[in-house]
Motif scaffolding. Structure first.
Motif, PDB file in Angstrom:
ATOM      1  N   TRP A  97      -3.371   2.202   4.381  1.00  0.00           N
ATOM      2  CA  TRP A  97      -3.995   3.517   4.851  1.00  0.00           C
ATOM      3  C   TRP A  97      -3.828   4.601   3.969  1.00  0.00           C
ATOM      4  N   TRP A 101      -4.178  10.169   7.737  1.00  0.00           N
ATOM      5  CA  TRP A 101      -4.193   9.672   8.662  1.00  0.00           C
ATOM      6  C   TRP A 101      -2.892   9.692   9.423  1.00  0.00           C
ATOM      7  N   ARG A 102      -1.903  10.007   8.896  1.00  0.00           N
ATOM      8  CA  ARG A 102      -0.236  10.300   9.887  1.00  0.00           C
ATOM      9  C   ARG A 102      -0.332  11.129  10.246  1.00  0.00           C
ATOM     10  N   LEU A 105      -3.202  11.731  13.170  1.00  0.00           N
ATOM     11  CA  LEU A 105      -2.535  11.099  14.413  1.00  0.00           C
ATOM     12  C   LEU A 105      -1.274  11.530  15.299  1.00  0.00           C
ATOM     13  N   TYR A 106      -0.701  12.280  14.145  1.00  0.00           N
ATOM     14  CA  TYR A 106       0.651  12.924  15.122  1.00  0.00           C
ATOM     15  C   TYR A 106      -0.533  14.640  16.038  1.00  0.00           C
ATOM     16  N   PHE A 108      -3.244  14.399  16.824  1.00  0.00           N
ATOM     17  CA  PHE A 108      -3.931  14.611  18.056  1.00  0.00           C
ATOM     18  C   PHE A 108      -2.495  13.988  18.980  1.00  0.00           C
ATOM     19  N   ALA A 109      -1.648  12.842  18.086  1.00  0.00           N
ATOM     20  CA  ALA A 109      -1.274  12.292  19.081  1.00  0.00           C
ATOM     21  C   ALA A 109       0.017  13.308  20.808  1.00  0.00           C
TER      22      ALA A 109
END
Length: 350
Positions: A97, A101-102, A105-106, A108-109
């Motif tokens: 990936w 994206w990490r 995504l972090y 977003f979380a």
């Protein structure tokens, strides 16, 4: 609720998981970071970080505040870390990936946890009394302006047979309340709507006491409130983190200095329709960047005697020129309001 039980709240668990995710990610993917040589190389960054953490540990007024502040710093560090390693590909489910994206995504979380799991109110032992806006007005209006207020509140409570906080009402020539039964029923319905809406936002286990006509463990009837006693009232807003952090200190003071003629109370101004009017009356700034929250004011016989944060000065007309910041600690409240002497007749400001 015990300390362990409070810290096991989903809010603290989720934020702790976010805070630790990047260090765990790095240890899994780069175990060499735990070597003595690697730790020595990064010591110039670790030492300032440890100094900052030590300062925050000493300044925290409750375990909840400490966990929240440390989690915030670690989340900022993790967000930066994920951005710094975004060029490294991530192998997941046998696929590579893009490292960006990490970071996405972090972020977003973090946003989801912030919205879905807000910081809970203090749930430890406390003797703080929750006030509604009518009770606040009753306790903070000088006696000469409401000499019969307490009796009227009692009479009105008996006439309506309310299972709620009585309020001060005006009587007509026949000694009947001016508000009608229809107005009373409408008021009760509005209160229930506010109660349902707030619990929808904060969950079924929310322990707020609201101005919704329902009597709760830390709320009293107006007829049970004596304005001639000392009242240290905290003016809060539910969205303010400093107010959340101060709740533990306020609760500790309410237990340690509980006396027959000394009481600790609070009001969440944003839960009442006249919250802005309350803030304006007591010169409390409710802007998102305000340093006025929480504001503590000591009242006796409806008159304000002392305040935190303290005013720098006032000009003609009563406008506040500015206020001095305070650390929201138990010791600062003890010193400002002379809690060791309060109610004993030895106060220097009486």
């Amino acid at each position: 609720m015990s300390l362990i039980g409070r810290l096991l709240h989903p809010h603290y668990l989720a934020n702790a998981a976010l805070a630790l995710s990047y260090p765990i990610h790095q240890i899994i993917n780069h175990p060499d970071l735990l070597s003595t040589a690697s730790i020595g190389a990064y010591s110039r960054y670790l030492l300032p970080a440890m100094a900052l953490i030590t300062i925050k540990v000493r300044g925290a007024q409750s375990p909840e505040e400490l966990v929240s502040v440390l989690s915030l710093y670690m989340k900022v560090f993790s967000l930066y870390g994920y951005w710094a390693v975004s060029n490294e590909p991530l192998e997941f489910w046998s696929s590579d990936w893009n490292g960006h994206w990490r970071f996405v995504l972090y972020l977003f979380a973090w946003t989801v946890v912030f919205i879905a799991l807000p910081q809970p109110p203090y749930q430890g032992p406390s003797k703080v009394i929750w006030l509604d806006s009518a009770q606040l007005n009753y306790l903070t209006t000088p006696n000469e302006k409401k000499s019969k207020g307490k009796g009227r509140a009692d009479d009105h409570s008996n006439l309506k047979n309310r299972n709620s906080s009585a309020k001060i009402v005006e009587l007509n020539e026949d000694d009947e309340p001016l508000d009608s039964e229809e107005e009373f029923e409408e008021e009760q319905q509005q209160g229930q709507d506010r109660h349902s809406h707030h619990h929808h936002e904060h969950g079924e286990h929310c322990n707020h006491e609201h101005g919704d006509g329902l009597l709760r463990p830390h709320q009293k009837k107006t007829s049970d409130l004596d304005p001639s006693h000392y009242w240290i009232i905290a003016f809060n807003a539910t969205w303010s983190s400093p107010c959340r952090y101060f709740e533990a200190s306020h609760a500790n003071c309410s237990i340690k200095y509980d006396r027959v003629n000394v009481h600790f109370a609070k009001i969440d101004m944003d839960l009442f329709a006249d919250g802005d009017e309350i803030a304006e009356r007591f010169k409390i700034n409710l802007a998102a960047t305000t340093l006025d929250l929480p504001t503590l004011i000591l009242f006796k016989d409806g008159k304000a005697l002392k305040q935190l944060p303290p005013k720098i000065a006032t000009k003609v007309g009563g406008d506040v020129l500015g206020k001095v910041g305070w650390d929201r600690s138990v010791s600062s409240v003890e010193a400002a309001f002379e809690l060791a002497k309060l109610g004993t007749g030895k106060e220097s400001f009486v």
